[in-house]
Design a protein around this motif. Structure first.
Motif, PDB file in Angstrom:
ATOM      1  N   LYS A  88       0.837  -1.200   0.000  1.00  0.00           N
ATOM      2  CA  LYS A  88       0.000   0.000   0.000  1.00  0.00           C
ATOM      3  C   LYS A  88       0.872   1.250   0.000  1.00  0.00           C
ATOM      4  CE  LYS A  88      -4.002   2.022   0.406  1.00  0.00           C
ATOM      5  NZ  LYS A  88      -4.988   1.972  -0.669  1.00  0.00           N
ATOM      6  N   LEU A  89       1.977   1.215   0.730  1.00  0.00           N
ATOM      7  CA  LEU A  89       2.911   2.331   0.739  1.00  0.00           C
ATOM      8  C   LEU A  89       3.495   2.544  -0.650  1.00  0.00           C
ATOM      9  CD1 LEU A  89       4.640   4.477   2.211  1.00  0.00           C
ATOM     10  CD2 LEU A  89       6.282   2.660   2.661  1.00  0.00           C
ATOM     11  N   LYS A  90       3.891   1.463  -1.306  1.00  0.00           N
ATOM     12  CA  LYS A  90       4.439   1.572  -2.664  1.00  0.00           C
ATOM     13  C   LYS A  90       3.408   2.144  -3.628  1.00  0.00           C
ATOM     14  CE  LYS A  90       7.759  -2.183  -2.220  1.00  0.00           C
ATOM     15  NZ  LYS A  90       8.167  -3.521  -2.675  1.00  0.00           N
ATOM     16  N   GLN A  91       2.152   1.724  -3.504  1.00  0.00           N
ATOM     17  CA  GLN A  91       1.094   2.262  -4.357  1.00  0.00           C
ATOM     18  C   GLN A  91       0.933   3.766  -4.147  1.00  0.00           C
ATOM     19  OE1 GLN A  91      -2.445   0.062  -3.460  1.00  0.00           O
ATOM     20  NE2 GLN A  91      -1.751  -1.766  -4.557  1.00  0.00           N
ATOM     21  N   LEU A  92       0.907   4.189  -2.893  1.00  0.00           N
ATOM     22  CA  LEU A  92       0.753   5.612  -2.605  1.00  0.00           C
ATOM     23  C   LEU A  92       1.947   6.415  -3.114  1.00  0.00           C
ATOM     24  CD1 LEU A  92      -0.767   5.425   0.983  1.00  0.00           C
ATOM     25  CD2 LEU A  92      -1.916   6.163  -1.100  1.00  0.00           C
ATOM     26  N   LEU A  93       3.152   5.873  -2.967  1.00  0.00           N
ATOM     27  CA  LEU A  93       4.328   6.566  -3.476  1.00  0.00           C
ATOM     28  C   LEU A  93       4.302   6.655  -4.998  1.00  0.00           C
ATOM     29  CD1 LEU A  93       7.148   5.168  -1.149  1.00  0.00           C
ATOM     30  CD2 LEU A  93       6.199   7.483  -1.171  1.00  0.00           C
ATOM     31  N   HIS A  94       3.866   5.598  -5.670  1.00  0.00           N
ATOM     32  CA  HIS A  94       3.783   5.643  -7.134  1.00  0.00           C
ATOM     33  C   HIS A  94       2.738   6.654  -7.601  1.00  0.00           C
ATOM     34  CE1 HIS A  94       6.640   2.564  -8.332  1.00  0.00           C
ATOM     35  NE2 HIS A  94       6.223   1.852  -7.289  1.00  0.00           N
ATOM     36  N   ILE A  95       1.630   6.746  -6.886  1.00  0.00           N
ATOM     37  CA  ILE A  95       0.633   7.768  -7.211  1.00  0.00           C
ATOM     38  C   ILE A  95       1.242   9.157  -7.045  1.00  0.00           C
ATOM     39  CG2 ILE A  95      -1.535   8.813  -6.439  1.00  0.00           C
ATOM     40  CD1 ILE A  95      -2.480   5.937  -5.787  1.00  0.00           C
ATOM     41  N   HIS A  96       2.029   9.341  -5.996  1.00  0.00           N
ATOM     42  CA  HIS A  96       2.691  10.621  -5.771  1.00  0.00           C
ATOM     43  C   HIS A  96       3.709  10.914  -6.886  1.00  0.00           C
ATOM     44  CE1 HIS A  96       4.037  14.041  -3.406  1.00  0.00           C
ATOM     45  NE2 HIS A  96       5.273  13.678  -3.685  1.00  0.00           N
TER      46      HIS A  96
END
Length: 115
Positions: A88-96
């Motif tokens: 989930k952290l990786k997903q949020l960072l990729h969105i950023h």
């Protein structure tokens, strides 16, 4: 008036179809759950916390270290974000990263937040 067997079978089928449709409607979630962390508001809240932690750090963080820092932070609501993990952290960072094309890693985010 004599009703044929096929008519009785059709009536039973329609009644069973109506009953199963009603059961599916009753068991489908119709309102938002309290711990739903997939809403835009919850993701924004979580991303704000992540950015706050990155800004307060030295900038040389791995995703695993960032995940540990987020889960141990006093503002992190572990009951609301109980599904939060490294993916989930990786997903949020990729969105950023997509929203901010000039950032490609955590160090870039740290540098941008301090400029």
């Amino acid at each position: 008036m004599d009703i044929a067997l096929s008519t009785w079978m059709m009536i039973a089928f329609v009644l069973a179809l109506g009953l199963s449709a009603w059961k599916m409607y009753k068991f489908m979630p119709t309102k938002q759950l309290k711990d739903d962390d997939t809403t835009p508001q919850a993701q924004s809240e979580l991303m704000d916390l992540i950015l706050k932690i990155i800004k307060g750090s030295h900038g040389e963080l791995t995703e695993k270290e960032l995940h540990e820092m987020v889960t141990k932070h006093e503002e992190f609501d572990s009951e609301h974000f109980w599904r939060f993990n490294e993916n989930k952290l990786k997903q949020l960072l990729h969105i950023h990263y997509i929203k901010n094309p000039d950032t490609k890693c955590i160090k870039d985010i740290h540098t941008k937040l301090h400029s």
